[in-house]
Scaffold this motif. Structure first.
Motif, mmCIF file in Angstrom:
data_model
loop_
_atom_site.group_PDB
_atom_site.id
_atom_site.type_symbol
_atom_site.label_atom_id
_atom_site.label_comp_id
_atom_site.label_asym_id
_atom_site.label_seq_id
_atom_site.Cartn_x
_atom_site.Cartn_y
_atom_site.Cartn_z
ATOM 1 N N ARG A 1 13.468 13.956 35.554
ATOM 2 C CA ARG A 1 12.883 14.862 36.799
ATOM 3 C C ARG A 1 13.806 14.032 37.994
ATOM 4 N NH1 ARG A 1 8.164 15.286 33.772
ATOM 5 N NH2 ARG A 1 7.909 17.366 33.066
ATOM 6 N N THR A 2 13.565 12.464 37.719
ATOM 7 C CA THR A 2 14.462 11.675 38.624
ATOM 8 C C THR A 2 15.858 11.236 38.489
ATOM 9 O OG1 THR A 2 12.788 10.024 37.361
ATOM 10 C CG2 THR A 2 12.172 11.601 39.082
ATOM 11 N N GLN A 3 15.527 10.107 37.626
ATOM 12 C CA GLN A 3 16.656 8.912 37.712
ATOM 13 C C GLN A 3 17.711 8.984 36.887
ATOM 14 O OE1 GLN A 3 15.749 5.521 38.300
ATOM 15 N NE2 GLN A 3 14.080 5.509 39.407
ATOM 16 N N LEU A 4 17.279 9.856 35.453
ATOM 17 C CA LEU A 4 17.840 9.807 34.252
ATOM 18 C C LEU A 4 18.361 11.402 33.981
ATOM 19 C CD1 LEU A 4 16.616 7.372 32.538
ATOM 20 C CD2 LEU A 4 18.398 7.105 33.570
ATOM 21 N N GLU A 5 19.440 11.909 33.208
ATOM 22 C CA GLU A 5 19.494 13.274 32.560
ATOM 23 C C GLU A 5 18.212 13.125 31.824
ATOM 24 O OE1 GLU A 5 21.984 14.893 33.390
ATOM 25 O OE2 GLU A 5 22.591 13.891 34.929
ATOM 26 N N PRO A 6 18.090 14.696 30.744
ATOM 27 C CA PRO A 6 17.030 14.955 30.601
ATOM 28 C C PRO A 6 17.454 15.023 28.979
ATOM 29 C CG PRO A 6 17.354 16.738 31.719
ATOM 30 C CD PRO A 6 18.528 15.861 31.981
ATOM 31 N N GLY A 7 16.709 13.803 28.438
ATOM 32 C CA GLY A 7 16.269 13.693 27.168
ATOM 33 C C GLY A 7 17.008 11.911 26.860
ATOM 34 N N THR A 8 17.179 11.386 27.885
ATOM 35 C CA THR A 8 17.973 10.132 27.705
ATOM 36 C C THR A 8 16.401 9.093 26.752
ATOM 37 O OG1 THR A 8 18.763 10.386 29.742
ATOM 38 C CG2 THR A 8 18.629 8.444 28.901
ATOM 39 N N ILE A 9 17.165 8.854 26.081
ATOM 40 C CA ILE A 9 16.126 7.859 25.228
ATOM 41 C C ILE A 9 16.690 6.493 26.203
ATOM 42 C CG2 ILE A 9 15.897 6.473 23.295
ATOM 43 C CD1 ILE A 9 17.858 8.665 21.898
ATOM 44 N N THR A 10 14.876 6.057 26.220
ATOM 45 C CA THR A 10 14.511 5.241 27.463
ATOM 46 C C THR A 10 14.282 3.327 26.807
ATOM 47 O OG1 THR A 10 12.471 6.061 27.574
ATOM 48 C CG2 THR A 10 14.617 6.025 29.554
ATOM 49 N N CYS A 11 13.515 4.222 25.256
ATOM 50 C CA CYS A 11 12.516 3.089 24.905
ATOM 51 C C CYS A 11 11.849 3.230 23.476
ATOM 52 C CB CYS A 11 11.395 2.870 26.311
ATOM 53 S SG CYS A 11 10.397 3.564 26.545
ATOM 54 N N PHE A 12 11.119 2.353 23.368
ATOM 55 C CA PHE A 12 9.845 2.680 21.999
ATOM 56 C C PHE A 12 9.068 1.894 22.177
ATOM 57 C CE2 PHE A 12 12.920 0.109 19.688
ATOM 58 C CZ PHE A 12 12.127 0.051 18.644
ATOM 59 N N GLY A 13 7.696 2.371 21.372
ATOM 60 C CA GLY A 13 6.151 1.513 21.767
ATOM 61 C C GLY A 13 6.106 1.591 20.018
ATOM 62 N N ALA A 14 5.874 -0.051 20.044
ATOM 63 C CA ALA A 14 6.014 -0.454 18.155
ATOM 64 C C ALA A 14 4.862 -1.477 18.295
ATOM 65 C CB ALA A 14 7.382 -1.080 17.715
ATOM 66 N N GLY A 15 3.336 -0.424 16.818
ATOM 67 C CA GLY A 15 2.279 -0.934 17.084
ATOM 68 C C GLY A 15 1.478 -0.104 18.096
ATOM 69 N N PRO A 16 -0.441 -1.123 17.812
ATOM 70 C CA PRO A 16 -0.441 -2.191 17.763
ATOM 71 C C PRO A 16 -0.354 -2.574 16.348
ATOM 72 C CG PRO A 16 -2.521 -1.428 18.013
ATOM 73 C CD PRO A 16 -0.829 -0.351 19.241
ATOM 74 N N ALA A 17 0.390 -3.974 15.906
ATOM 75 C CA ALA A 17 0.459 -3.891 14.091
ATOM 76 C C ALA A 17 0.785 -5.469 14.004
ATOM 77 C CB ALA A 17 1.622 -3.126 13.443
ATOM 78 N N GLU A 18 0.461 -6.190 13.098
ATOM 79 C CA GLU A 18 -0.297 -7.190 12.452
ATOM 80 C C GLU A 18 0.896 -8.184 13.703
ATOM 81 O OE1 GLU A 18 -0.572 -8.497 8.616
ATOM 82 O OE2 GLU A 18 -0.599 -6.682 7.901
ATOM 83 N N GLU A 19 0.540 -9.489 14.495
ATOM 84 C CA GLU A 19 1.704 -9.834 15.553
ATOM 85 C C GLU A 19 3.212 -10.193 14.579
ATOM 86 O OE1 GLU A 19 1.095 -12.849 18.694
ATOM 87 O OE2 GLU A 19 -0.097 -12.692 17.911
ATOM 88 N N SER A 20 2.760 -10.807 13.143
ATOM 89 C CA SER A 20 3.998 -11.386 12.824
ATOM 90 C C SER A 20 4.884 -10.109 12.090
ATOM 91 C CB SER A 20 3.418 -12.400 11.004
ATOM 92 O OG SER A 20 2.204 -11.067 10.354
ATOM 93 N N LYS A 21 4.291 -8.663 11.838
ATOM 94 C CA LYS A 21 5.746 -8.239 12.000
ATOM 95 C C LYS A 21 6.381 -7.574 12.640
ATOM 96 C CE LYS A 21 2.891 -5.410 8.424
ATOM 97 N NZ LYS A 21 1.647 -3.970 7.899
ATOM 98 N N ILE A 22 5.841 -7.239 14.021
ATOM 99 C CA ILE A 22 6.647 -7.603 14.910
ATOM 100 C C ILE A 22 6.992 -8.084 14.966
ATOM 101 C CG2 ILE A 22 6.000 -7.398 17.593
ATOM 102 C CD1 ILE A 22 4.921 -4.765 16.637
ATOM 103 N N ASN A 23 6.808 -9.278 15.312
ATOM 104 C CA ASN A 23 7.830 -10.108 15.746
ATOM 105 C C ASN A 23 9.216 -10.704 14.789
ATOM 106 O OD1 ASN A 23 6.740 -11.429 17.357
ATOM 107 N ND2 ASN A 23 4.901 -13.073 16.092
ATOM 108 N N LYS A 24 8.760 -10.219 13.627
ATOM 109 C CA LYS A 24 10.256 -9.830 12.106
ATOM 110 C C LYS A 24 10.840 -9.527 12.745
ATOM 111 C CE LYS A 24 9.770 -7.960 8.331
ATOM 112 N NZ LYS A 24 9.204 -7.341 7.351
ATOM 113 N N TYR A 25 11.472 -8.194 13.711
ATOM 114 C CA TYR A 25 12.135 -7.933 13.621
ATOM 115 C C TYR A 25 12.293 -8.390 15.803
ATOM 116 C CZ TYR A 25 10.665 -4.451 10.272
ATOM 117 O OH TYR A 25 10.144 -3.885 8.882
ATOM 118 N N THR A 26 11.235 -8.440 16.681
ATOM 119 C CA THR A 26 11.725 -8.505 17.325
ATOM 120 C C THR A 26 11.947 -9.936 18.063
ATOM 121 O OG1 THR A 26 8.919 -9.129 18.432
ATOM 122 C CG2 THR A 26 10.226 -6.405 18.815
ATOM 123 N N LYS A 27 12.162 -11.021 17.276
ATOM 124 C CA LYS A 27 11.833 -12.133 17.522
ATOM 125 C C LYS A 27 13.486 -12.708 18.402
ATOM 126 C CE LYS A 27 13.217 -14.470 12.648
ATOM 127 N NZ LYS A 27 13.115 -14.303 12.095
#
Length: 134
Positions: A103-129
């Motif tokens: 509706r504003t800045q991007l084309e419809p269906g544009t993948i912008t981001c994702f959320g992960a969790g909440p989950a164990e901090e160690s699991k999140i860090n394993k992928y995002t460090k």
């Protein structure tokens, strides 16, 4: 077993040990979104991932909520990088992929981001460090 957090009793334990929980929001830095647009997209990702986590482990979701909702916002430089990380993380962490309505800045269906969790901090860090802060 339970403990008190903010006056509420919680029971989120892993093998009898209280888990440190956090949420990660991974956003594409290559889209040139304005600050307000990025804020809106990260809010969508946070809430959507939380709702998914809530369905999978209500006690852990409530613990995270009562502990202050620790989260981190990180960036990737491409859609391919975002999707690759999403596919890996969703195998063991509740994740929600966000597509813009267009509706504003991007084309419809544009993948912008994702959320992960909440989950164990160690699991999140394993992928995002290796990722950088937004």
């Amino acid at each position: 077993m339970s403990f008190l957090a903010g006056g509420f009793a919680c029971k989120a334990y892993c093998k009898g040990i209280l888990m440190a929980l956090k949420q990660a929001i991974i956003i594409r830095a290559d889209l040139g979104m304005g600050k307000g647009k990025m804020a809106g997209q990260t809010a969508h990702a946070s809430l959507s991932a939380y709702r998914k986590a809530e369905r999978e482990d209500l006690d852990a979701a409530r613990q995270w909520e009562e502990e202050g909702q620790k989260k981190i916002v990180l960036k990737v430089t491409s859609e391919e990088g975002l999707l690759s990380l999403f596919e890996k993380m969703k195998k063991e962490i509740p994740c929600a992929l966000i597509r813009d309505a267009g509706r504003t800045q991007l084309e419809p269906g544009t993948i912008t981001c994702f959320g992960a969790g909440p989950a164990e901090e160690s699991k999140i860090n394993k992928y995002t460090k290796e990722l950088k802060l937004l």
